[in-house]
Design a protein around this motif. Structure first.
Motif, short mmCIF file in Angstrom:
data_model
loop_
_atom_site.label_atom_id
_atom_site.label_comp_id
_atom_site.label_asym_id
_atom_site.label_seq_id
_atom_site.Cartn_x
_atom_site.Cartn_y
_atom_site.Cartn_z
N SER A 106 -29.59 -14.92 20.52
CA SER A 106 -28.19 -15.15 19.98
C SER A 106 -27.16 -14.33 21.06
O SER A 106 -26.20 -14.90 21.36
N ASP A 134 -27.29 -16.86 24.13
CA ASP A 134 -26.40 -18.05 23.86
C ASP A 134 -26.64 -18.28 22.16
O ASP A 134 -27.68 -18.55 21.92
N ARG A 135 -25.85 -18.15 21.60
CA ARG A 135 -25.72 -18.35 20.04
C ARG A 135 -26.53 -19.57 19.74
O ARG A 135 -27.01 -19.76 18.68
N HIS A 136 -26.28 -20.92 20.39
CA HIS A 136 -26.82 -22.06 20.09
C HIS A 136 -28.58 -21.87 20.40
O HIS A 136 -29.01 -23.01 20.05
N LEU A 137 -28.84 -21.13 21.11
CA LEU A 137 -30.37 -21.08 21.12
C LEU A 137 -31.10 -20.61 20.08
O LEU A 137 -32.31 -20.92 19.79
N GLY A 145 -30.57 -21.38 16.88
CA GLY A 145 -30.76 -22.52 15.73
C GLY A 145 -31.89 -23.07 15.58
O GLY A 145 -32.50 -22.95 14.59
N MET A 186 -33.31 -27.05 26.23
CA MET A 186 -33.33 -26.14 24.84
C MET A 186 -34.59 -26.72 24.09
O MET A 186 -35.02 -25.54 23.54
#
Length: 412
Positions: free
Chosen positions: A252, A255-258, A260, A361
């Motif tokens: 997080s 990158d906070r999107h990683l 998920g 990703m």
């Protein structure tokens, strides 16, 4: 010029003097010493320091300090039958300085005032701890830890050396200090609340620093107390909560999107860890009478910390070798080998490749889980080699079940 800020800082100085003065007033009442400095003396002294600093700066504060020292000397000169209260006099001088400090740094002055009051109020407890509870070996261990942390560590060079430039003397020394601190925290926790609850708390806290090192230390202690192997294993299992949490935090932060795609794995792994650890801990059962820690033993073993540090350093060298020769095409293999030493560093490296656009990703899932797989294997080997079968028979199945649950969450 008098303004709101000056009044606020003056209130901090007055509060410090009254706080310390309250404690001294209560001591005066208990000891029946009417001539000792009390609430009013400390409050006025704090204001003296504040006003002196406000009017003429450090010169007037120094003059006021010398005058206070002279006044205390005259008091004892004309009161020969009175025993000197050195702690009280030092506290009075400290209040004067903290009052002066409130002009520029009120937060620091207030914090120092609170800490000083706590130390003064805990006089009997501290004396009892030092004289009755603290052993000679624990005292020597504490001095060793302070020497390494405050003298050796700052003098250690902070640059990369050796093959592949991955060996940093400062990092290695920091790891040694960390391992000694982890062992000392576990020892303190066991002294305070007993091995059943003290061990898990200290293991979870130290797991944020190094999960592998935590398990290695717990395994080493379990080998010396085979009857308490289950309690040590429960603490080792629960330390995985720190590993899983830090794994999620690393993703997080980069990158906070990683995070998920890994949420099911993280949630399932944490749930299985908590359930398995509590089953081993079994708080509903009475603790065996022979599973207590040896209170007379030392707080840590320096040689154990050095051996574990050398092992993790060797793993770091092997990881650097593979990364050098495999490159990004072998990201999963490199992550697995790097995870043998530190799952978070391997995960951060793979996540950085995604942020840089060198990995997709969706391609991060396998390297991330391979890092955790390597870390799990490392923990199992450390448990078996340091704790023997009595410890490993509890921990190894738990580590494999937790890893399987995380892989299941990833593939679901």
């Amino acid at each position: 010029m008098l303004d709101t800020l000056s009044v606020g800082h003056g209130a901090v100085a007055l509060g410090i003097g009254m706080l310390v003065g309250l404690e001294r007033e209560r001591k005066k009442r208990r000891d029946e010493v009417p001539a000792a400095a009390g609430l009013r003396t400390f409050a006025i002294t704090a204001l003296l320091g504040y006003v002196s600093m406000l009017l003429a700066g450090p010169v007037l504060v120094g003059t006021a300090s010398l005058g206070l020292i002279l006044l205390l000397c005259l008091q004892y000169r004309y009161s020969p039958g009175k025993a000197p209260d050195v702690t009280g006099e030092i506290a009075l001088l400290l209040v004067l300085v903290l009052g002066a400090l409130s002009v520029a740094e009120p937060e620091l002055a207030a914090a120092a005032g609170v800490v000083s009051t706590v130390l003064l109020a805990l006089r009997r407890e501290l004396h009892h701890f030092v004289l009755q509870r603290l052993s000679e070996q624990e005292l020597r261990d504490g001095l060793t830890l302070l020497t390494v942390a405050l003298v050796v560590l700052p003098l250690t060079p902070d640059r990369f050396l050796g093959p592949y430039s991955v060996l940093n003397p400062r990092t290695i020394c920091t790891l040694v200090v960390l391992l000694m601190t982890v062992a000392a925290l576990g020892h303190i926790a066991m002294r305070l609340v007993g091995p059943r609850y003290g061990l898990p708390l200290s293991a979870i806290a130290s797991g944020f620093a190094s999960g592998s090192a935590t398990i290695a230390l717990l395994a080493h202690d379990a080998s010396r107390q085979p009857t308490a192997a289950r309690s040590y294993a429960a603490a080792a299992v629960l330390s995985n909560l720190a590993t899983i949490t830090q794994f999620a935090l690393v993703l997080s932060i980069i990158d906070r999107h990683l995070l998920g795609p890994f949420l099911p794995a993280v949630g399932l792994g944490a749930l299985v860890t908590a359930i398995y650890g509590m089953l081993l801990l079994a708080p509903w059962r009475a603790a065996p009478s022979n599973s207590t820690a040896h209170l007379g033993a030392g707080a840590f073993n320096l040689w154990t910390a050095l051996v574990i540090t050398l092992a993790l350093t060797g793993i770091a060298l092997l990881s650097a070798f593979l990364l050098e020769h495999l490159g990004h095409n072998g990201a999963s293999i490199a992550a697995f080998v790097s995870g043998l030493g530190d799952a978070h560093a391997a995960t951060a490296s793979a996540a950085s490749l995604v942020v840089a656009g060198r990995l997709q990703m969706t391609e991060l899932m396998v390297p991330g889980m391979m890092a955790l797989t390597g870390n799990t294997l490392s923990k199992c080997v450390l448990a078996l080699s340091n704790g023997g079968y009595a410890f490993a028979r509890y921990l190894v199945p738990a580590q494999l079940i937790i890893l399987g649950a995380m892989w299941l969450g990833t593939l679901a």
